[in-house]
Enzyme design. Structure first.
Site, PDB file in Angstrom:
ATOM      1  N   LYS B  88       0.846  -1.204   0.000  1.00 12.42           N
ATOM      2  CA  LYS B  88       0.000   0.000   0.000  1.00 12.42           C
ATOM      3  C   LYS B  88       0.880   1.253   0.000  1.00 12.42           C
ATOM      4  O   LYS B  88       0.628   2.191  -0.745  1.00 12.42           O
ATOM      5  CB  LYS B  88      -0.916   0.010   1.231  1.00 12.42           C
ATOM      6  CG  LYS B  88      -2.078  -0.937   1.141  1.00 12.42           C
ATOM      7  CD  LYS B  88      -3.097  -0.693   2.234  1.00 12.42           C
ATOM      8  CE  LYS B  88      -2.581  -0.949   3.622  1.00 12.42           C
ATOM      9  NZ  LYS B  88      -2.256  -2.342   3.923  1.00 12.42           N
ATOM     10  N   CYS B 172     -12.104   2.190  16.616  1.00  9.66           N
ATOM     11  CA  CYS B 172     -10.944   1.320  16.404  1.00  9.66           C
ATOM     12  C   CYS B 172      -9.978   1.212  17.576  1.00  9.66           C
ATOM     13  O   CYS B 172      -9.285   0.205  17.676  1.00  9.66           O
ATOM     14  CB  CYS B 172     -10.205   1.683  15.120  1.00  9.66           C
ATOM     15  SG  CYS B 172      -9.179   3.124  15.201  1.00  9.66           S
ATOM     16  N   MET B 173      -9.879   2.189  18.456  1.00  9.20           N
ATOM     17  CA  MET B 173      -8.896   2.010  19.525  1.00  9.20           C
ATOM     18  C   MET B 173      -9.306   2.612  20.858  1.00  9.20           C
ATOM     19  O   MET B 173      -8.486   2.754  21.756  1.00  9.20           O
ATOM     20  CB  MET B 173      -7.494   2.485  19.126  1.00  9.20           C
ATOM     21  CG  MET B 173      -7.440   3.746  18.346  1.00  9.20           C
ATOM     22  SD  MET B 173      -7.013   5.233  19.231  1.00  9.20           S
ATOM     23  CE  MET B 173      -8.419   5.764  20.053  1.00  9.20           C
ATOM     24  N   MET B 348      -7.351  -4.508  16.506  1.00 12.71           N
ATOM     25  CA  MET B 348      -8.810  -4.472  16.540  1.00 12.71           C
ATOM     26  C   MET B 348      -9.439  -5.659  17.286  1.00 12.71           C
ATOM     27  O   MET B 348     -10.518  -5.542  17.840  1.00 12.71           O
ATOM     28  CB  MET B 348      -9.383  -4.430  15.126  1.00 12.71           C
ATOM     29  CG  MET B 348      -9.029  -3.192  14.351  1.00 12.71           C
ATOM     30  SD  MET B 348      -9.513  -1.680  15.185  1.00 12.71           S
ATOM     31  CE  MET B 348      -7.929  -1.048  15.666  1.00 12.71           C
ATOM     32  N   GLY B 385      -4.743   1.538  13.876  1.00 13.24           N
ATOM     33  CA  GLY B 385      -5.012   1.312  12.456  1.00 13.24           C
ATOM     34  C   GLY B 385      -4.933   2.549  11.605  1.00 13.24           C
ATOM     35  O   GLY B 385      -4.872   2.462  10.384  1.00 13.24           O
ATOM     36  N   GLN B 386      -4.933   3.714  12.253  1.00 11.32           N
ATOM     37  CA  GLN B 386      -4.929   4.961  11.487  1.00 11.32           C
ATOM     38  C   GLN B 386      -3.635   5.726  11.756  1.00 11.32           C
ATOM     39  O   GLN B 386      -3.030   5.590  12.822  1.00 11.32           O
ATOM     40  CB  GLN B 386      -6.128   5.819  11.876  1.00 11.32           C
ATOM     41  CG  GLN B 386      -7.457   5.146  11.551  1.00 11.32           C
ATOM     42  CD  GLN B 386      -8.619   6.091  11.807  1.00 11.32           C
ATOM     43  OE1 GLN B 386      -8.959   6.895  10.966  1.00 11.32           O
ATOM     44  NE2 GLN B 386      -9.226   5.985  12.962  1.00 11.32           N
TER      45      GLN B 386
END
Lengths: 108, 813
Positions: B88, B172-173, B348, B385-386
């Site tokens: 990615k 997500c967190m 997650m 995740g971000q």
């Protein structure tokens, strides 16, 4: 709050590749050996003997291979067998490209 | 079959594999190496930026020519990735150039989106807020840059006195945050990525770093190729690529992680081989209050802890988790061995969990009880995740209850501190926490007449129309919402813009200045390198422009105590620069002004940041960053440990200086196991787990517009066990209907595919906006973090022909 769709080119299954999960990927993999590849010539010969496998460069305990099989079942078989070959400690994916037609489903 | 195309795919595959093999940088899987040498000249210039995707925080070098990003290379000067990128990251430049970039503000008139001018768009937003400031909500993101988040935070909490601001990181967190707070009294990991280079054992708890954080996972697998022994233990509910590299795979039932962690602690206690010295000197025991559990809990004695945990024998844990008792013993024996170093990783799987706070606390507890803490390689580490879930959400505090610098709105002294630092009037900050994400969307999608008290919602840098759970309840269009107004700042049309009343075209990544904070407390900076297309503009500018329009309209909250605009930026002569006018936005570096203002907050909870210019020079610095006697700035790799953390009191080996028990100790928690809120039954017999794939980032808004990534993973799918498929007469590739009590989703079946779920479980990635699996998921959430559980709910898998027949039968009946 509105409910109209914005009529722009959101990728859909029509604009991207179509339903291709029935198909078999061409994958570029990296085989990692416990110690330098030179000590595993037999394993490399085993890999070369698999008709669907093409071997590439090797360096520092890692060997590049490409797998191009005709069925998903065969693809899985190859994956499993490579992982179990002598000295192989890891099998990583560098690239997966999917085929775009429907002729790889005969094992289903 | 097109032989030419297949041949092309093979050559591409070989090139990718060979580039990994020949890379000099030392990582293996699945990464592509940087080009050797980055020649400037002929109009091509290079500059640094963190990657736009996950929370790893790899740095890239961005090659720009003629105002366009033309090349991406791994940044060899970056400690995180040492010049390498995952697939990615290698294609990150392509995300700017999708053909359908949004380039003009669009207003829905009579159901049709119509181009309008920016001035009018800002006017519309400001007037809606002015009319009902308390009914306005701001939904943001862990992809907000730090200055963007800080501006939004100040605008809402300092300016409007409105705490209805929450980020998608809630999804997500948030449970990681509450887990850290419950355990250490302060958020974010003590260790860093260097733990991965030192550990002897890596345990992945419901985590698939081989696909989600591939560069980090490579740090471990590559050690093996150098002859080092690293044992990887994968605890999960399905086999993944991480399992492929693992020495042990412990397949657990959903919520099994809670039982497993309790089982490990039980054995450490029973066998008296926990780290008594570490516990005696640095830990307390904690349990939930019987009546009204809180995040702080109540103190319990070691004896009480022993009694409570006694029932979690390996055999009982096997019943609860499905993991054999001897494997629980194996884990306990590893933790009892202090000659080795153990790192736990999670993301997650433990966070999107109705016991998210509990399981986070329990895994921290396993490490504390066993003393596997605070030495390089001994670390409980949660990943994000971000790219700026840590920097913007957790540190700036853009959650509905929080303020910058670890402050919270509920505490009068915290509000007073922030009001003072923002120079706003006393009492400006509302003491009531705002709506968390699920509640915010419930209140927005509920008709006003029924108590839905949010009527204007501004979404920036995220895509809730695809990511919210139970979309049919929380997002999808409903009747009776004509008075509601959805504003979406976006770069591309998405599942969210479909329902927007006003769309604001946004600048993306290196089209603007920015700063991120990654998973290891590393703050990163980049400069704008290219112009955004058309009239797309910075999110931060949008916030400031709306604020200034409110200032012009006379909103008192947009003035500071001196009567000046709260975002006033002045030049060296003291003259205000009109940064709310986009043509003047880059007359100065607004990011730098906002960051320096924010930086003053960071010392309040020992998360000290360096001046902006230090980040310009570095590839990120891990906080706390403390100035040395020679004027240099030193980052911190390992918190709470005297050998590295400058805030540990002299003479202490460890000090948890934000301890919730105010005694410098961390808390080892006991929580009872509880089953998931929805479990398979006769009607809905399968577990549904959702997640991500290597090729796509989250909702695929960016990666699905990069042709290489789209080709590699073109469509979502449902992973299914071969025997389940056979039992239901479902064939490979057949489209089936996933049905839950909340909604449906049609997907092709991938039997024994990349991930291999056990019988009775299916897995669906959520990247594909044409197949919205969140129509099916459950909005049940953790009581403390309010984070929903996307990893487990009950569904059935129905052949499409059967589903159609059922639907027809229902119509006729």
């Amino acid at each position: 709050m509105g409910c109209m769709l914005l009529g722009t080119a959101i990728p859909t299954k029509d604009t991207l590749f179509s339903e291709s999960l029935t198909q078999v990927p061409v994958s570029g993999l990296v085989v990692t050996f416990q110690t330098p590849v030179d000590q595993y010539r037999e394993t490399i010969e085993l890999l070369r003997a698999v008709p669907e496998i093409e071997t590439g460069e090797f360096k520092n305990g890692k060997l590049a291979i490409v797998v191009d099989s005709e069925t998903r079942h065969r693809d899985q078989e190859i994956w499993d067998s490579v992982r179990q070959m002598p000295g192989v400690i890891d099998l990583a994916v560098a690239f997966v490209g999917f085929d775009d037609d429907q002729n790889h489903t005969r094992d289903e | 079959m097109d032989a030419k195309r297949r041949s092309f795919l093979k050559s591409t595959a070989m090139a990718a594999a060979c580039s990994m093999v020949t890379s000099e940088a030392g990582f293996s899987l699945p990464v592509l190496s940087a080009d050797d040498g980055l020649p400037d000249g002929d109009g091509l210039t290079w500059n640094k930026a963190p990657c736009r995707f996950c929370g790893t925080g790899c740095h890239v070098q961005v090659g720009v020519e003629d105002g366009r990003v033309v090349a991406i290379a791994g940044d060899k000067a970056a400690d995180v990735n040492k010049g390498l990128l995952c697939v990615k990251g290698y294609h990150v430049g392509g995300i700017l150039y999708g053909k359908d970039r949004l380039t003009k503000p669009l207003l829905r008139k009579d159901g049709k989106l119509t181009e309008i001018e920016w001035d009018d768009a800002i006017d519309i937003v400001a007037k809606r807020i002015m009319d009902a400031p308390d009914k306005f909500a701001f939904y943001g993101s862990g992809q907000w840059t730090i200055p963007e988040g800080f501006a939004a935070q100040k605008f809402m909490k300092g300016g409007l006195g409105n705490n209805h601001i929450d980020p998608n990181a809630r999804l997500c967190m948030a449970s990681a945050v509450t887990g850290f707070l419950a355990t250490y009294g302060v958020d974010e990991p003590a260790g860093c990525y260097a733990d991965l280079d030192e550990c002897d054992v890596l345990i992945t708890w419901g985590n698939n770093p081989a696909e989600m954080h591939p560069v980090l996972f490579s740090r471990v697998t590559d050690r093996r190729s150098r002859g080092e022994t690293v044992r990887i233990i994968d605890i999960g509910t399905r086999r993944t690529r991480t399992t492929d590299a693992a020495n042990d795979y412990l397949e657990m039932q959903p919520h099994g992680d809670v039982a497993i962690s309790l089982g490990i602690m039980h054995l450490l206690i029973q066998n008296e081989n926990y780290d008594k010295s570490f516990v005696e000197n640095f830990c307390n025991f904690r349990g939930a209050e019987a009546d009204t559990p809180t995040l702080q809990g109540e103190a319990i004695s070691e004896e009480d802890f022993r009694k409570r945990i006694a029932k979690y024998t390996p055999e009982h844990v096997e019943e609860l988790s499905g993991v054999p008792a001897d494997k629980i013993r194996m884990l306990a024996e590893l933790f009892a061995n202090r000659e080795i170093r153990i790192t736990s990783l999670w993301c997650m799987g433990m966070n999107q969990h109705t016991m998210g706070t509990a399981i986070n606390s329990l895994v921290h507890g396993v490490h504390l009880l066993s003393g596997h803490f605070g030495r390089p390689g001994d670390a409980p580490t949660s990943l994000t995740g971000q790219p700026s879930a840590c920097g913007t959400v957790r540190e700036v505090g853009t959650l509905a209850h929080a303020l910058p610098g670890g402050r919270v709105v509920a505490k009068p002294e915290h509000r007073a501190q922030c009001e003072e630092m923002w120079n706003v009037r006393e009492g400006s900050i509302n003491p009531e926490p705002g709506y968390h994400t699920v509640k915010m969307f419930e209140q927005f999608t509920k008709p006003t007449s029924e108590g839905g008290d949010i009527n204007t919602l501004f979404v920036q840098v995220t895509n809730p129309g695809q990511t919210l759970p139970n979309l049919n309840a929380l997002f999808n269009s409903k009747d009776g919402l004509e008075d509601k107004f959805l504003i979406v700042s976006e770069v591309y049309p998405t599942a969210t813009t479909r329902l927007a009343d006003l769309i604001l075209p946004a600048a993306l990544w290196v089209e603007k200045n920015g700063m991120f904070g990654n998973s290891e407390r590393r703050t990163q900076q980049w400069f704008k390198m290219v112009d955004p297309p058309g009239e797309a503009r910075d999110d931060c500018w949008m916030t400031i422009a709306i604020a200034h329009r409110l200032f012009e309209l006379g909103h008192e909250g947009m003035k500071n105590k001196d009567g000046e605009f709260i975002f006033a930026v002045k030049d060296e002569n003291g003259k205000e620069i009109p940064v709310w006018e986009f043509e003047h936005y880059y007359d100065t570096n607004v990011d730098k002004h906002l960051f320096e203002e924010y930086r003053a907050f960071t010392t309040m909870k020992h998360k000290n940041l360096a001046p902006y210019d230090e980040y310009v020079a570095a590839r990120g610095l891990r906080w706390p960053v403390v100035e040395q006697s020679d004027g240099s700035w030193r980052e911190t790799k390992f918190r709470f440990a005297a050998f590295d953390d400058p805030f540990v009191a002299e003479g202490q080996e460890f000090e948890f200086y934000h301890s919730s028990s105010n005694d410098g100790r961390a808390q080892i928690w006991f929580h009872e196991y509880a089953p998931p809120p929805e479990m398979p039954d006769d009607e809905y017999p399968f577990w549904l787990c959702t997640g991500r794939v290597l090729e796509h980032w989250h909702t695929g808004t960016m990666t699905r517009r990069v042709s290489q990534l789209s080709r590699a993973m073109p469509t979502s799918y449902v992973e299914m066990h071969a025997e389940d498929a056979q039992a239901a007469n479902i064939r490979q590739g057949e489209t089936v209907v996933i049905e839950s009590r909340r909604g449906v989703c049609e997907l092709p079946v991938w039997i024994d595919g990349r991930g291999r779920p056990p019988r009775g479980t299916i897995f669906v990635p959520f990247f594909d906006e044409t197949k919205l699996i969140n129509n099916c998921t459950l909005e049940a959430h953790d009581p403390f973090s309010k984070q929903p559980d996307y990893k487990k709910c009950a569904v059935r898998v129905v052949k499409k022909s059967t589903a159609k027949a059922n639907a027809t039968e229902m119509v006729h009946s």
